[in-house]
Design an enzyme around this catalytic site. Structure first.
Site, mmCIF file in Angstrom:
data_model
loop_
_atom_site.group_PDB
_atom_site.id
_atom_site.type_symbol
_atom_site.label_atom_id
_atom_site.label_comp_id
_atom_site.label_asym_id
_atom_site.label_seq_id
_atom_site.Cartn_x
_atom_site.Cartn_y
_atom_site.Cartn_z
ATOM 1 N N ARG A 267 0.779 -1.320 -0.073
ATOM 2 C CA ARG A 267 0.018 -0.097 -0.012
ATOM 3 C C ARG A 267 0.897 1.446 0.017
ATOM 4 N NH1 ARG A 267 -2.095 1.522 4.573
ATOM 5 N NH2 ARG A 267 -2.607 -0.740 5.311
ATOM 6 N N TYR B 161 -15.597 18.376 -15.742
ATOM 7 C CA TYR B 161 -16.052 16.928 -15.912
ATOM 8 C C TYR B 161 -17.120 16.762 -14.830
ATOM 9 C CZ TYR B 161 -16.203 11.902 -15.367
ATOM 10 O OH TYR B 161 -16.367 10.492 -15.207
ATOM 11 N N ASP C 5 -6.730 19.783 -14.029
ATOM 12 C CA ASP C 5 -7.239 18.596 -14.469
ATOM 13 C C ASP C 5 -6.782 18.600 -16.005
ATOM 14 O OD1 ASP C 5 -7.962 16.413 -15.823
ATOM 15 O OD2 ASP C 5 -9.895 16.585 -14.580
ATOM 16 N N LYS D 97 -7.831 8.033 -19.635
ATOM 17 C CA LYS D 97 -8.116 8.443 -21.017
ATOM 18 C C LYS D 97 -6.627 8.419 -22.117
ATOM 19 C CE LYS D 97 -11.915 9.001 -18.892
ATOM 20 N NZ LYS D 97 -12.245 10.567 -18.351
HETATM 21 C C1 LIG Z 1 -12.934 11.030 -16.829
HETATM 22 C C2 LIG Z 1 -12.362 12.111 -16.335
HETATM 23 C C3 LIG Z 1 -12.381 12.081 -14.947
HETATM 24 C C4 LIG Z 1 -12.635 11.155 -13.838
HETATM 25 O O1 LIG Z 1 -11.627 9.847 -14.016
HETATM 26 P P1 LIG Z 1 -12.008 8.276 -14.071
HETATM 27 O O2 LIG Z 1 -10.850 7.745 -14.531
HETATM 28 O O3 LIG Z 1 -13.192 8.044 -14.852
HETATM 29 O O4 LIG Z 1 -12.264 8.341 -12.626
HETATM 30 C C5 LIG Z 1 -11.785 13.327 -14.474
HETATM 31 N N1 LIG Z 1 -11.734 14.049 -15.226
HETATM 32 C C6 LIG Z 1 -11.735 14.441 -16.627
HETATM 33 C C7 LIG Z 1 -11.611 15.590 -17.385
HETATM 34 C C8 LIG Z 1 -12.350 13.237 -16.967
HETATM 35 O O5 LIG Z 1 -12.340 13.328 -18.447
#
Ligand SMILES: *Cc1c(COP(=O)(O)O)cnc(C)c1O
Length: 386
Positions: free
Chosen positions: A45, A97, A169, A194
């Site tokens: 962990r 998001y 982000d 992504k």
């Molecule tokens: C998909 C996404 C998230 C969340 O990520 P997960 O891997 O689905 O938890 C956060 N910010 C953006 C811009 C996203 O496209």
């Protein structure tokens, strides 16, 4: 070293065998050589060698100080939200998001943290909304799905003048196209699901901070150890493998996206195209000044909600699915998918409506993607193909 090389080689820590592919260390615990001695690894962990290699690679790509690889993008954003305290005020991009909006409004606001959504592409507006208790500005640029561009350098300056953090982000562009930390941001988060993964096969997230030994890094390290959101060794290996091709994927996606955006612009049934790589996009110059690319995400509006909905059922090559950044082209209907959690007044302010579609451009042959969009957009048949 340049990005393509860093992506392929990472931090290049070869073990004693010389293995080119980082081994997957499936060990929950590690043997100590003697009392008060450690190999550097005690318990999974806290640290795992495969995950360490991945975290060090991401730190290099983002030009940061330290990274944590976690089980999802939301786990990454949660780690950052844990830095906020009761009484704090946080400014966020209003075009965000949906899951981040849900975490803020339905989880953290009950602990006395105030979240305020504004158009962060309007610098003066942000400056006029900073308060004495503002502890952070949280942005997505380009924003999701309306593709507004926010000025990372100026927002970092504004945040620091008020002892606040700028958090970016960076999911939409990936570090191959944009590196917010050297531009002044304090923390970068990613949904690794992504572009970094790129193959729609794992859920993953990252946090990268600017300075290795800062108070923020220590706090996040403590949260990781205490809450255990870490990425598994198996997923860390898949992620390392994915990142080797990040640059060639993203550059191909961007080249495809530009051609598709130009084609969409010529279509009579398309009323609006949102892609920052088009020179008429209001954020084009800013995007060029702070990123090395425009990415593979674009949105567009069609003449009616009925057309938007019918079109989804006619797709053949492109999949009607949530998510983005993978090698397969995906078309999303944000109003009922990614942004279902958005309060109606935010939808109205940002212009997100029932005629909007968001395309995550894949690496297929661009003529096939355009042919599919063409038949779905201009076809008469209401028959559902998929
Ligand atoms: C998909 C996404 C998230 C969340 O990520 P997960 O891997 O689905 O938890 C956060 N910010 C953006 C811009 C996203 O496209």
């Amino acid at each position: 070293m340049h990005d393509h090389s860093l992506e392929v080689h990472g931090c290049n820590h070869h073990d004693a065998t010389g293995a080119i592919s980082t081994p997957i260390y499936l060990s929950a615990t590690f043997r100590h050589p003697g009392f008060k001695q450690s190999t550097g690894y005690d318990y999974g962990r806290v640290a795992n060698p495969t995950r360490d290699e991945l975290e060090a690679t991401l730190t290099l790509l983002e030009q940061g100080g330290r990274s944590w690889a976690v089980s999802s993008g939301m786990a990454a954003i949660n780690l950052v939200f844990l830095l906020f305290n009761a009484g704090d005020h946080v400014l966020l991009s209003e075009d965000l998001y949906g899951g981040t909006v849900r975490l803020a409004n339905d989880v953290y606001s009950q602990y006395g943290i105030e979240f305020e959504y504004i158009d962060t592409s309007d610098f003066e507006l942000v400056a006029s909304h900073v308060k004495a208790n503002t502890c952070a500005i949280f942005i997505e640029t380009p924003s999701n799905p309306m593709m507004y561009i926010s000025d990372i350098r100026r927002l970092a300056g504004l945040a620091h003048a008020h002892d606040a953090l700028l958090i970016v982000d960076n999911t939409f562009l990936s570090p191959h196209c944009q590196k917010p930390l050297p531009l002044g941001a304090d923390i970068v988060v990613h949904s690794g699901t992504k572009y970094l993964c790129g193959h729609n096969d794992i859920i993953a997230g990252f946090v990268t901070v600017k300075e290795k030994d800062s108070a923020i890094a220590e706090k996040i390290e403590f949260f990781v150890k205490s809450e255990g959101p870490n990425m598994s060794a198996m997923d860390a290996w898949l992620m390392l493998r994915s990142i080797k091709t990040l640059g060639i994927r993203v550059e191909r996606q961007e080249a495809n996206a530009l051609q598709i955006a130009k084609w969409l612009r010529t279509q009579p049934r398309v009323t609006q195209v949102y892609y920052p790589g088009l020179p008429e996009h209001p954020g084009y110059a800013l995007q060029k000044s702070q990123a090395t690319g425009f990415g593979g995400m674009l949105s567009f509006k069609v003449e009616s909600a009925a057309l938007a909905q019918a079109l989804l059922g006619r797709l053949k090559l492109i999949s009607f699915a949530e998510s983005l950044g993978g090698v397969e082209s995906l078309l999303t209907y944000p109003l009922v998918q990614t942004h279902a959690e958005m309060p109606p007044e935010l939808l109205q302010r940002t212009g997100l409506d029932d005629t909007l579609l968001r395309l995550s451009v894949g690496i297929e042959d661009v003529t096939d993607i355009i042919d599919d969009l063409d038949q779905a957009l201009n076809g008469q048949s209401e028959e559902v193909c998929k």
